[in-house]
Each structure stands twice: as structure tokens, then as C-alpha cells.
Design an enzyme around this catalytic site. Structure first.
Site, mmCIF file in Angstrom:
data_model
loop_
_atom_site.group_PDB
_atom_site.id
_atom_site.type_symbol
_atom_site.label_atom_id
_atom_site.label_comp_id
_atom_site.label_asym_id
_atom_site.label_seq_id
_atom_site.Cartn_x
_atom_site.Cartn_y
_atom_site.Cartn_z
ATOM 1 N N GLU A 8 0.809 -1.228 0.000
ATOM 2 C CA GLU A 8 0.000 0.000 0.000
ATOM 3 C C GLU A 8 0.839 1.273 0.000
ATOM 4 O OE1 GLU A 8 -2.793 -0.209 -0.835
ATOM 5 O OE2 GLU A 8 -3.960 -1.758 0.173
ATOM 6 N N HIS A 53 -2.377 2.736 8.586
ATOM 7 C CA HIS A 53 -3.438 2.070 7.836
ATOM 8 C C HIS A 53 -3.754 0.758 8.551
ATOM 9 C CE1 HIS A 53 -5.707 0.006 4.845
ATOM 10 N NE2 HIS A 53 -4.750 -0.858 4.572
ATOM 11 N N HIS A 91 -6.840 -2.526 9.351
ATOM 12 C CA HIS A 91 -8.087 -3.203 8.997
ATOM 13 C C HIS A 91 -8.894 -3.376 10.284
ATOM 14 C CE1 HIS A 91 -6.167 -5.163 5.160
ATOM 15 N NE2 HIS A 91 -6.025 -3.867 5.200
ATOM 16 N N TYR A 130 -20.154 14.254 18.377
ATOM 17 C CA TYR A 130 -19.334 15.439 18.060
ATOM 18 C C TYR A 130 -17.871 15.107 17.806
ATOM 19 C CZ TYR A 130 -17.210 15.545 22.705
ATOM 20 O OH TYR A 130 -16.480 15.230 23.814
ATOM 21 N N HIS A 183 -12.323 -2.696 2.784
ATOM 22 C CA HIS A 183 -10.889 -2.781 3.044
ATOM 23 C C HIS A 183 -10.514 -2.389 4.475
ATOM 24 C CE1 HIS A 183 -6.613 -1.888 1.302
ATOM 25 N NE2 HIS A 183 -6.568 -2.275 2.556
ATOM 26 N N TYR A 215 -8.488 22.211 20.975
ATOM 27 C CA TYR A 215 -8.636 20.977 21.738
ATOM 28 C C TYR A 215 -7.328 20.185 21.749
ATOM 29 C CZ TYR A 215 -10.422 16.206 22.655
ATOM 30 O OH TYR A 215 -10.644 14.937 23.142
HETATM 31 ZN ZN LIG Z 1 -4.931 -2.752 3.764
#
Ligand SMILES: [Zn+2]
Length: 219
Positions: free
Chosen positions: A73, A92, A94, A113, A155, A208
């Protein structure tokens, strides 16, 4: 931070991603900006077995340097660093609840919120494209416009940040929101906050978690 320290921090973030329950096994990947490119986890190696020398460097032209192949990726990591100057790290995963909603192709609306942590009044779901393709990267970049996180249809999810710590924290937050939205959908129709209210929240979020007097805020 030295390159070795950053390579170690990428491995620690990958291990934390699994320990925190937002990813399992070898899925997912982690990267951090470095010099004229970025460092990213290698393809197909369990995080427990990953050593600093296994982390791959990729320059801004997409050329990898390292003894292993980069995560499949790497393209969306590359495009995020190329187009989003503020991004210093990308996680990234899953994650189960995020992926569940992504399998339904759902954007996550402002049912809570805290959606504002991702930078706007929703968390978009990028349309499906085969993993590792430029098409997926293009979809992801679009879903990430004015946002720090997005879902990827069928994904998983992407979270970005100005540090590995912040990108990981956002990934955890997105997964928590997806779980809450999923749960709310089980028993009814969640009320969605208005755009006007989300404007107010987004304005408050500008300060924040930020430290205005430069002292470490108590936890
Ligand atoms: Zn992936």
C-alpha cells in the site's frame, strides 16, 4: 530524531496497532515522513519479526531503498506525503468496526461530536479499488480532502497525523467512533448533529488538546 529512532518508532507503532486491537496479524501498515520521502513497514513480514533494517525508505518519486519490498500500500502513503504537507505519519489498519462500515460503503456522519477529530463533519468512505493500486490511492486522497482520516470500502481505514503517536491515536479514535455508530445503528436511527453545530465543534477543536501555555497539560 535519528533515522534509527524513527525506524524503531514505526515498528513500535505497528505493534501498538495490534496490541490496541485496531488491527490483526500482518494487515495494515505504518509510515513516517523522513527527509525527501518516507519510511514504511515492509511487505508481508509480521511486526514481531520486523527489525529497523527491514523498514523501507521510499523517495518522493516512489523509488524504494531497502533490503525488503515496501508494503503493497505504499502508493497512498506516498501520495499523502506528496500532497499533504502537514502529514508526518500514516497509519493504515483493517480495524473491525471501521472495516465493517467500509464493507457497507458507509460514510460515518456526525452522530457524535468527536467526528470532528477527523477534521470535518463526517468521515468519508473511499470507493473500492484493488489494494495497492493507484486507483485506490486516488480514491483515498479524495476521501481525505480536508480530513485526517477516511475509510476504504471493503478494506479498512487510514489515519494521518503530525506524528506517529497522533496518527495512531486518531486511528484508535476512528475505530471507537465506528463501533459506537455501528452499535447505535443496531437499536435505532442515530440523531445526526447539524452542520451548524459541527462548525461550532470544529472551531473548539482548533484548540482541543493543544497546549497554549507551552506546559504539559495534566492528564
Ligand atoms: Zn490494507
Amino acid at each position: 530524531m535519528s533515522e534509527l529512532t524513527l525506524r524503531k518508532a514505526i515498528i513500535a507503532t505497528s505493534l501498538a496497532m495490534n496490541a490496541l486491537g485496531i488491527n490483526r496479524g500482518k494487515s495494515g501498515n505504518v509510515s513516517a515522513r523522513w527527509k525527501n520521502g518516507f519510511l514504511i513497514t515492509p511487505s508481508g513480514l509480521p511486526y514481531e519479526e520486523t527489525r529497523p533494517a527491514d523498514i523501507v525508505f521510499i523517495d518522493m518519486k516512489g523509488k524504494p531503498t531497502g533490503k525488503r519490498l515496501p508494503s503493497s500500500e505504499w502508493r497512498f502513503h506516498h501520495d499523502i506525503y506528496r500532497t499533504r504537507r502537514e502529514a508526518q505519519a500514516v497509519v493504515h489498519a483493517h480495524a473491525s468496526f471501521a472495516t465493517t462500515l467500509a464493507c457497507l460503503g458507509m460514510d460515518v456522519p456526525a452522530f457524535h461530536y468527536m467526528i470532528a477529530v477527523a477534521g470535518g463533519n463526517n468521515i468519508r468512505c473511499a470507493p473500492y479499488a484493488t489494494f495497492g493500486t493507484q486507483e485506490l490511492s486516488d480514491h483515498a486522497l479524495k476521501a481525505l480532502s480536508d480530513r485526517y482520516a477516511c475509510l476504504l470500502a471493503n478494506h479498512g481505514m487510514i489515519a494521518t497525523g503530525d506524528s506517529l503517536k497522533r496518527a495512531l491515536a486518531l486511528a484508535v479514535e476512528v475505530e471507537a467512533l465506528c463501533e459506537q455508530y455501528w452499535r447505535a445503528l443496531q437499536i435505532g436511527k442515530p440523531a445526526i448533529l447539524s452542520d451548524a453545530e459541527m462548525e461550532v465543534v470544529l472551531e473548539k477543536f482548533k484548540t482541543y488538546g493543544k497546549n497554549t501555555n507551552k506546559q504539559r497539560a495534566p492528564r
